[in-house]
Write a protein that holds these residues in place. Sequence first.
Motif, PDB file in Angstrom:
ATOM      1  N   ALA A 130     -28.228 -15.567-100.856  1.00  0.00           N
ATOM      2  CA  ALA A 130     -28.737 -15.787 -99.499  1.00  0.00           C
ATOM      3  C   ALA A 130     -29.317 -14.498 -98.938  1.00  0.00           C
ATOM      4  CB  ALA A 130     -27.617 -16.305 -98.591  1.00  0.00           C
ATOM      5  N   GLY A 131     -30.021 -13.742 -99.794  1.00  0.00           N
ATOM      6  CA  GLY A 131     -30.557 -12.464 -99.379  1.00  0.00           C
ATOM      7  C   GLY A 131     -31.905 -12.556 -98.695  1.00  0.00           C
ATOM      8  N   PHE A 180     -29.190  -9.802 -90.807  1.00  0.00           N
ATOM      9  CA  PHE A 180     -28.655 -10.100 -89.482  1.00  0.00           C
ATOM     10  C   PHE A 180     -27.548 -11.152 -89.608  1.00  0.00           C
ATOM     11  CE2 PHE A 180     -30.552 -10.236 -84.887  1.00  0.00           C
ATOM     12  CZ  PHE A 180     -29.274 -10.125 -84.344  1.00  0.00           C
ATOM     13  N   THR A 181     -27.811 -12.204 -90.360  1.00  0.00           N
ATOM     14  CA  THR A 181     -26.827 -13.269 -90.547  1.00  0.00           C
ATOM     15  C   THR A 181     -25.564 -12.737 -91.215  1.00  0.00           C
ATOM     16  OG1 THR A 181     -28.639 -14.867 -90.788  1.00  0.00           O
ATOM     17  CG2 THR A 181     -26.455 -15.570 -91.524  1.00  0.00           C
ATOM     18  N   ALA A 182     -25.740 -11.949 -92.278  1.00  0.00           N
ATOM     19  CA  ALA A 182     -24.586 -11.396 -92.986  1.00  0.00           C
ATOM     20  C   ALA A 182     -23.754 -10.502 -92.081  1.00  0.00           C
ATOM     21  CB  ALA A 182     -25.053 -10.622 -94.212  1.00  0.00           C
ATOM     22  N   PHE A 237     -19.070  -7.662 -95.894  1.00  0.00           N
ATOM     23  CA  PHE A 237     -20.254  -8.396 -96.330  1.00  0.00           C
ATOM     24  C   PHE A 237     -21.472  -7.523 -96.041  1.00  0.00           C
ATOM     25  CE2 PHE A 237     -17.080 -11.320 -94.645  1.00  0.00           C
ATOM     26  CZ  PHE A 237     -16.892 -12.200 -95.714  1.00  0.00           C
ATOM     27  N   ASP A 238     -22.500  -7.636 -96.898  1.00  0.00           N
ATOM     28  CA  ASP A 238     -23.715  -6.862 -96.667  1.00  0.00           C
ATOM     29  C   ASP A 238     -24.905  -7.632 -97.215  1.00  0.00           C
ATOM     30  OD1 ASP A 238     -25.233  -4.598 -95.848  1.00  0.00           O
ATOM     31  OD2 ASP A 238     -25.304  -3.929 -97.924  1.00  0.00           O
ATOM     32  N   VAL A 276     -26.308 -11.633-100.745  1.00  0.00           N
ATOM     33  CA  VAL A 276     -25.348 -11.059 -99.812  1.00  0.00           C
ATOM     34  C   VAL A 276     -24.118 -10.664-100.617  1.00  0.00           C
ATOM     35  CG1 VAL A 276     -23.828 -11.538 -97.850  1.00  0.00           C
ATOM     36  CG2 VAL A 276     -26.176 -12.401 -97.851  1.00  0.00           C
ATOM     37  N   SER A 277     -23.699  -9.420-100.511  1.00  0.00           N
ATOM     38  CA  SER A 277     -22.557  -8.962-101.289  1.00  0.00           C
ATOM     39  C   SER A 277     -21.254  -9.206-100.541  1.00  0.00           C
ATOM     40  CB  SER A 277     -22.693  -7.481-101.639  1.00  0.00           C
ATOM     41  OG  SER A 277     -22.678  -6.690-100.466  1.00  0.00           O
TER      42      SER A 277
END
Length: 432
Positions: A37-38, A58-60, A88-89, A95-96
């Motif tokens: 989801a990047g 922004f979402t992450a 989370f990043d 997303v990590s």
Amino acid sequence: MSHLTRTTRLALSNGLTLLVGENHANPTISIQGLVKAGALYDGADAPAPGSRSGLARFTAGLLDQGTETRDELAMASAIEDIGASLRFDGGAETVSIRATMLAEDLDAVLAVAADALRRPTFPGSQIEKIRAELLNDVREAEATTSSVAARRASELLYPPGHPFHEHRGGSEASLRAIGRADLAAFHRRRYRPDAVILAMVGDVTPPQALDAVSRAFGDWAAPAGPLGFEIPAAPAPSRAVRCAAAMPGRSQADVLMAFPGVARTAPDYDAAMMMNYVLGGASLSSRLMENLRDAQGLVYGVHSMLHPGIGAGPFQIRAGTNPANAERCVESILAEVRRLHDSGPTEEEMDAAKGYLTGVFPVRLEANSGVAAQILSVELYGLGDDYLERYESLIRGVTREAAAEAARRYLTPDAYVLVVAGDVPAEVAHAL
């Protein structure tokens, strides 16, 4: 890796993938995970190219800022009170997810992680807090010569609409335009169990891990339709594209040369990695460092790097120099690019690269987090269950001819993107 007994791949019925490595040397567990989801999805439903850049990040950033069952303080306390960590990043492609905990706290950490991934509520006050942080990051980047050079190079190397054209951190305009509805819609579309991979390494057995993950994520329903996780190839430059990014008053100029790079799944990835090491990937013994810093004293530092992923990220050469030396720096970099393109590496350079790459690899597997990161990468790129065991033989098997062919393919001395950012003299800027 000596305490790791085996790695097991498991899957939930909803498509979530779980990788488990047992290491009972101490009572801790490390989780390295990802959500597909990047930032590659930032422009999927944007009204115009670039108008929603930064949306994935922004979402992450809001995942742990409040959910249906916990506000941000309760989420933080649930992790900190047991001495665990969870973060989370948002990256370019994924997303990590990173977490560490005592084995006895696995359920507690997974409960918070599942809450964050599945049920964020995007509270208005937290949206504005994260927006302010992201805007500050953009302002700092626009004031830094290295960041400006990198952003401008990507804009020139990749066409508008390509996922790598815009920076994953967004712009001031895009970040100000993103509202709660955008964040919620992005989460609804992109956060799904079949987009999640969790690599769990430590004091846990596969059945224990599967039970714990099933409790946290098992009733998360996967939506209909394919995931669509791919990045298109970008056209290679047909000529040299050079520009100066004027930043008056800066004492350093950053020079960045970029070429289309290599995907992690490309058959010649290992050869390209070897070629990069010889050119500028080695910290002190690379050709670029020996010429530009040691022999000429032109730069404070210089290095080259690949950015491999699902997509072919850029192959970059970066150098920091006195603005007065920018033109000489560019020409010296080009000379080394042309030399490696024309003749390839020597056998001695290949031996040195192989010694380093095979020597550093076991060090990355000393900690549970390192093992988890490696098996996560193996799964994401489909490298094969025995990749960690095969790694040394793969590296030792790269021939000088293969690395020379990679240099001819990826180092194109007449077609590249070049950006010089800093207080560059007018005559130098004009010469670019």
